[in-house]
Scaffold this active site. Sequence first.
Site, PDB file in Angstrom:
ATOM      1  N   GLU A  81      40.287  31.079  43.332  1.00  0.00           N
ATOM      2  CA  GLU A  81      40.945  32.389  42.875  1.00  0.00           C
ATOM      3  C   GLU A  81      41.531  32.557  41.272  1.00  0.00           C
ATOM      4  OE1 GLU A  81      42.588  33.518  47.480  1.00  0.00           O
ATOM      5  OE2 GLU A  81      43.722  32.684  45.840  1.00  0.00           O
ATOM      6  N   CYS A  82      41.433  33.432  40.792  1.00  0.00           N
ATOM      7  CA  CYS A  82      41.860  33.893  39.482  1.00  0.00           C
ATOM      8  C   CYS A  82      41.923  32.602  38.613  1.00  0.00           C
ATOM      9  CB  CYS A  82      43.231  34.543  39.528  1.00  0.00           C
ATOM     10  SG  CYS A  82      43.658  35.534  38.167  1.00  0.00           S
TER      11      CYS A  82
END
Length: 449
Positions: free
Chosen positions: A335-336
Site C-alpha cells: 500500500e502506498c
Amino acid sequence: MTLITSKSQSIAATPLVAHCPALFLAAPASGQGKTTITAALARYHKDLGRNVRVFKMGPDYLDPQILEQASGQPVTQLDLWMAGTEYCRHQFYLAAQTADLILVEGAMGLFDGEPSSADLASTFNIPVALVMDVKGMAQTAAAVALGLANFRDDVEFYGLVANNCGTQRHAQLISDALDGRMPLLANLAKDPEISLPERHLGLVQAHEVRDELEQRFNLGKAWLGDQAICDLPPAVAFASQDIAPPAKLLAGTKIGIARDAAFSFIYSANTGLLEAMGAQITYFSPLNDAHLPPVDSLWFAGGYPELHAKKLSENSSMLEDIREFNAHNKPILAECGGFLYCLEDLTDLDEITHPMAGILEGQGTMRGKRGCQGMQAAMLPEGEVRAHAHHRSRSQNTPEPIAHGKRQRHPAPGEAIYRQQGLTASYLHLFFPSNPEVVAKLFTKQTQG
C-alpha cells in the site's frame, strides 16, 4: 465513568449504555491547532490520573501517533463512511466502559466532507469545542463561531477555544462579542514551543521526536492552565453495538508485516482484525533486518520510504528475499509507500534515484507539495474494500492495472490497482474491517487475477 445497563438485559434488542464525559474538538478549517490542543488536553487529564481515550476522525496515521503518546492509550481512527456507523458505535461503547474522558479530534473543517466531523459528532451526540485560530480578528471570531453553531441544529456546541489569541484584551473583545451565546472555553497565546513538528505529509511521526513531544505536552498542559476547557465535559450516553466476531479465515496463516521508520502507516484496527481471524503476525524491518521472517504472506503498509530510500536500496539481502518470496507466488499486499518499495526504483525528494525491490514494473517519483488524497473504495476482483489515498508521489511505466479505486464523490477513476503473481499493490490504504472476507483472501492464495 458510569456504566448503566438496561432494565431487561434478556431482551437482545435493547442495547446496553455506558456513560462517559466526552468532547469533540473541531475547527472551521485545517491548521487551526486541533491536534496540539487535543494532545495538551489529553496530557492534562492523564496527569490527573484519569483514563483518557482519544479517537481521531478520518483516515489519519500521524495525528494518532501523537495523541497516543499524549494520552498513554491506543488511538482509534473513526469514519462513518470508511468504517461504518456500527463500527464507530462499538468503539465508543467499548471505550466508555473504562474511560474517564473521551476526546475526539475532528478532520478538516467541521462541516467538510461527506460524512463530516459534524456528522460524527451529531450521530453520537458528542458536544463540539470549536478550535479557531483568531489571529487577525476579534469580534469576527465570535461571528464565525456563532455562524457555525447555528448552521445545523443537530450539532451541540460546547464552546470556543480561541487559539493564537494575542492578549487578554483580545480575548475580552471576543468574549464580549459572544455575549453569552457561547462560552469562551480558553484563550491561548501563540507559542512555537508548543506547536507540533511537521513534514510533507503532515506531522512528524511520534517515535522520531518522542522526547521533544514530551516537552511540548508538558508546556501545552501549562498553556491550557485552569481554563474552562480543562473542566470535565458532560457525560454522553454511548449505546452498545452487537458485532459478530469475524470467521477464523486466517487460522494458522503467518503474516509478516513491515514496520519501521519507513513503513508505519498501520491501522491498529487492521492488525486487530488479522489476529481476530486467526493470523499469526510477525513484524520485521526492511530497513534493519537482513532477511524476511518465515511467513506465508507479507504486508508492506504506507510510510516514508522516500526518507530512507538509500538504506532500503542498500539492504540487498532483504530485497533478494522479497524477490524470491514473490517468485514463489506467495501473497503480498503493498500500500502506498509499500507500493513504491515494490517498484523498480524510487526517486526521492533530493531527486536521487534508488533501486527498490523490482517485483512490479515501474518507477516512483516524489512530487514535493503536490499530491492526491481522498476516500476511495478498492474495487478488487474479490470484492470492495473501503480505503483512502494520501500521497505526494507519482508512479510511471507500470503495467496495466486490474482495477481502479472508486472515488467517494467523483466519477473519475481512482487509484490504479495492480496484481502480478501473488502481489496486490496500489496507492490505496485499505481499512480491513470494512470487508474481512476479501482481506482474508488477499493474505492467502485465494486471489483472482
